[in-house]
Design a protein around this motif. Sequence first.
Motif: not given
Length: 185
Positions: A25-27, A116-121, A156-162
Amino acid sequence: MIKKRELHECHTLYDLMVHPDVFPFVRQKAYSYEEFLFLSKQTIEAEERGELISRTILDEWGNAIGTINLFDIQENAGFLGTWIGKPYHGKGYNQPAKDAFFSELFFELGMETIFMRIRKVNTRSQKAAEKLPYVVKANESRKSLYDQLNAQEEVYDLYEIPKDLYTLYLYQLQQSAEEEQALEA
């Protein structure tokens, strides 16, 4: 809790990063200590050029336990990348590190959005993100970015922190603390 990256902590960080529960999970993957040292030097130089922001996460004794980064900075927005060493999982380090980093990004460095892009797994990271009151799942609201992230395969699922939602969260925390103090008085 966080500080600017320094090369002297590379041995500790590398040893934590290569754990099989962390490494996938490390980029910025490094397959040897020397490669990790080189990537860390590049990261520090890229920050000096304004391309990314990288901090070391520390435990309460000042030991390096992971990193938190903002990659791909464009138009006051970037992508979050965080990892913490396996011995420190579930010990309460993630949230304080994120709070310190987000406050620096939003209120000192002028960022407006953290993605944040988080792997679906990676259900552990998904659950952690979805528990936060300032995080919005953005697969639909940022459809073009979501499609770009998943151009080859839906990974990936995409998340946002405004910034405004994070600011509201901090305001509500402050209000709750003040109300609690008033009740104690």
